[in-house]
Design a protein around this motif. Structure first.
Motif, PDB file in Angstrom:
ATOM      1  N   LYS A 114      52.725  19.168  52.679  1.00  0.00           N
ATOM      2  CA  LYS A 114      54.169  19.155  52.402  1.00  0.00           C
ATOM      3  C   LYS A 114      54.702  17.734  52.320  1.00  0.00           C
ATOM      4  O   LYS A 114      55.727  17.479  51.697  1.00  0.00           O
ATOM      5  CB  LYS A 114      54.922  19.887  53.515  1.00  0.00           C
ATOM      6  CG  LYS A 114      54.802  21.383  53.492  1.00  0.00           C
ATOM      7  CD  LYS A 114      55.791  21.927  54.499  1.00  0.00           C
ATOM      8  CE  LYS A 114      55.619  23.388  54.768  1.00  0.00           C
ATOM      9  NZ  LYS A 114      56.342  23.762  56.003  1.00  0.00           N
ATOM     10  N   CYS A 115      54.035  16.804  52.993  1.00  0.00           N
ATOM     11  CA  CYS A 115      54.520  15.420  53.095  1.00  0.00           C
ATOM     12  C   CYS A 115      54.627  14.771  51.719  1.00  0.00           C
ATOM     13  O   CYS A 115      53.750  14.927  50.873  1.00  0.00           O
ATOM     14  CB  CYS A 115      53.561  14.631  53.974  1.00  0.00           C
ATOM     15  SG  CYS A 115      53.959  12.882  54.067  1.00  0.00           S
ATOM     16  N   ILE A 116      55.706  14.043  51.495  1.00  0.00           N
ATOM     17  CA  ILE A 116      55.897  13.358  50.211  1.00  0.00           C
ATOM     18  C   ILE A 116      55.735  11.837  50.374  1.00  0.00           C
ATOM     19  O   ILE A 116      56.096  11.069  49.497  1.00  0.00           O
ATOM     20  CB  ILE A 116      57.266  13.701  49.595  1.00  0.00           C
ATOM     21  CG1 ILE A 116      58.390  13.434  50.597  1.00  0.00           C
ATOM     22  CG2 ILE A 116      57.298  15.137  49.107  1.00  0.00           C
ATOM     23  CD1 ILE A 116      59.774  13.491  50.003  1.00  0.00           C
ATOM     24  N   TYR A 117      55.241  11.415  51.515  1.00  0.00           N
ATOM     25  CA  TYR A 117      54.936  10.002  51.774  1.00  0.00           C
ATOM     26  C   TYR A 117      56.138   9.085  51.513  1.00  0.00           C
ATOM     27  O   TYR A 117      55.999   8.027  50.920  1.00  0.00           O
ATOM     28  CB  TYR A 117      53.702   9.562  50.972  1.00  0.00           C
ATOM     29  CG  TYR A 117      52.464  10.208  51.518  1.00  0.00           C
ATOM     30  CD1 TYR A 117      51.685   9.557  52.443  1.00  0.00           C
ATOM     31  CD2 TYR A 117      52.133  11.498  51.154  1.00  0.00           C
ATOM     32  CE1 TYR A 117      50.575  10.174  52.992  1.00  0.00           C
ATOM     33  CE2 TYR A 117      51.035  12.138  51.705  1.00  0.00           C
ATOM     34  CZ  TYR A 117      50.258  11.466  52.608  1.00  0.00           C
ATOM     35  OH  TYR A 117      49.168  12.073  53.162  1.00  0.00           O
ATOM     36  N   CYS A 118      57.287   9.543  51.951  1.00  0.00           N
ATOM     37  CA  CYS A 118      58.512   8.765  51.724  1.00  0.00           C
ATOM     38  C   CYS A 118      58.670   7.664  52.768  1.00  0.00           C
ATOM     39  O   CYS A 118      59.378   6.692  52.535  1.00  0.00           O
ATOM     40  CB  CYS A 118      59.728   9.683  51.755  1.00  0.00           C
ATOM     41  SG  CYS A 118      59.948  10.501  53.343  1.00  0.00           S
ATOM     42  N   GLY A 119      58.075   7.832  53.935  1.00  0.00           N
ATOM     43  CA  GLY A 119      58.181   6.813  54.983  1.00  0.00           C
ATOM     44  C   GLY A 119      59.448   6.918  55.826  1.00  0.00           C
ATOM     45  O   GLY A 119      59.696   6.064  56.676  1.00  0.00           O
ATOM     46  N   PHE A 120      60.240   7.956  55.631  1.00  0.00           N
ATOM     47  CA  PHE A 120      61.475   8.096  56.417  1.00  0.00           C
ATOM     48  C   PHE A 120      61.175   8.242  57.906  1.00  0.00           C
ATOM     49  O   PHE A 120      61.934   7.789  58.749  1.00  0.00           O
ATOM     50  CB  PHE A 120      62.283   9.314  55.947  1.00  0.00           C
ATOM     51  CG  PHE A 120      63.056   9.094  54.683  1.00  0.00           C
ATOM     52  CD1 PHE A 120      62.894   7.940  53.931  1.00  0.00           C
ATOM     53  CD2 PHE A 120      63.963  10.051  54.230  1.00  0.00           C
ATOM     54  CE1 PHE A 120      63.599   7.736  52.756  1.00  0.00           C
ATOM     55  CE2 PHE A 120      64.681   9.846  53.057  1.00  0.00           C
ATOM     56  CZ  PHE A 120      64.490   8.694  52.320  1.00  0.00           C
ATOM     57  N   CYS A 121      60.060   8.900  58.234  1.00  0.00           N
ATOM     58  CA  CYS A 121      59.720   9.088  59.650  1.00  0.00           C
ATOM     59  C   CYS A 121      59.493   7.731  60.319  1.00  0.00           C
ATOM     60  O   CYS A 121      59.938   7.500  61.447  1.00  0.00           O
ATOM     61  CB  CYS A 121      58.494   9.973  59.787  1.00  0.00           C
ATOM     62  SG  CYS A 121      57.117   9.499  58.743  1.00  0.00           S
ATOM     63  N   VAL A 122      58.828   6.828  59.598  1.00  0.00           N
ATOM     64  CA  VAL A 122      58.550   5.491  60.143  1.00  0.00           C
ATOM     65  C   VAL A 122      59.870   4.729  60.326  1.00  0.00           C
ATOM     66  O   VAL A 122      60.086   4.072  61.344  1.00  0.00           O
ATOM     67  CB  VAL A 122      57.611   4.720  59.192  1.00  0.00           C
ATOM     68  CG1 VAL A 122      57.312   3.336  59.720  1.00  0.00           C
ATOM     69  CG2 VAL A 122      56.325   5.501  58.977  1.00  0.00           C
ATOM     70  N   GLU A 123      60.734   4.841  59.332  1.00  0.00           N
ATOM     71  CA  GLU A 123      62.036   4.154  59.403  1.00  0.00           C
ATOM     72  C   GLU A 123      62.872   4.693  60.560  1.00  0.00           C
ATOM     73  O   GLU A 123      63.594   3.952  61.215  1.00  0.00           O
ATOM     74  CB  GLU A 123      62.823   4.367  58.098  1.00  0.00           C
ATOM     75  CG  GLU A 123      62.181   3.810  56.850  1.00  0.00           C
ATOM     76  CD  GLU A 123      62.195   2.294  56.812  1.00  0.00           C
ATOM     77  OE1 GLU A 123      63.145   1.708  57.341  1.00  0.00           O
ATOM     78  OE2 GLU A 123      61.234   1.715  56.279  1.00  0.00           O
TER      79      GLU A 123
END
Ligand code: SF4
Ligand code: SF4
Length: 176
Positions: A114-123
């Motif tokens: 499902k992950c779209i590798y947007c990086g929002f979790c890291v941010e």
């Protein structure tokens, strides 16, 4: 000021599409011959024997970072799962025995399908507990279950970090 653009009016020859299709076939054929005989021009990377150098900001597979004592750095605040637009992070929190830390994840799972590798979790993470700087791709798998990565897998490629809250990311190795 508005810029007037003339409407495209195709000629009768263009409307027949015969010549346009032939031009397209010509481009494909030229490219095919160039790729076949002029391999220097082919931007093919022979992965996995050759590996490209990724830019620093490349978002690869997630990893969970650790404290100095190798414990998980995550405090199960749920900010990453709240920020995730794909809703693919599952966290089950438990109380930490150290009352100064309060919580930790008993379960931390990411559904990579499902992950779209947007990086929002890291941010969103306030304490540098999750990163995507592993430089690794998501592995191909034969079944969906293998694409659910859990805390053990995420910690296996994590390392100790001492980033202050809101500060520049630094690993322990970089600091010494
Ligand atoms: S990279 Fe984006 S989609 Fe993937 S887990 Fe993080 S927030 Fe969710
Ligand atoms: S990874 Fe960061 S944002 Fe996500 S729950 Fe843990 S501490 Fe919070």
């Amino acid at each position: 000021m508005a810029k007037l653009v003339n409407r495209f009016e195709p000629t009768l020859v263009e409307q027949s599409y015969v010549f346009e299709a032939a031009k397209g076939v010509g481009v494909v054929t030229r490219q095919f011959i160039r790729n076949l005989f002029g391999r220097r021009d082919t931007p093919t990377v022979h992965y996995p024997e050759q590996r490209p150098v990724y830019p620093d900001r490349f978002r690869g597979r997630h990893r969970l970072m650790k404290r100095d004592d190798d414990q998980v750095r995550c405090v199960a605040c749920m900010l990453c799962s709240t920020a995730c637009p794909a809703n693919c992070i599952t966290i089950v929190a438990v109380e930490h025995e150290d009352t100064a830390i309060e919580k930790m994840p008993e379960r931390f799972e990411i559904d990579l399908l499902k992950c779209i590798y947007c990086g929002f979790c890291v941010e969103a993470c306030p304490c540098d507990a999750i990163r995507m700087d592993s430089g690794r791709h998501t592995l191909p798998a034969y079944d969906r279950k293998s694409e659910h990565i859990g805390k053990v897998d995420l910690l296996a490629i994590g390392e100790a970090t001492i980033a202050p809250q809101g500060g520049r990311y630094r690993s322990v190795k970089e600091a010494h």
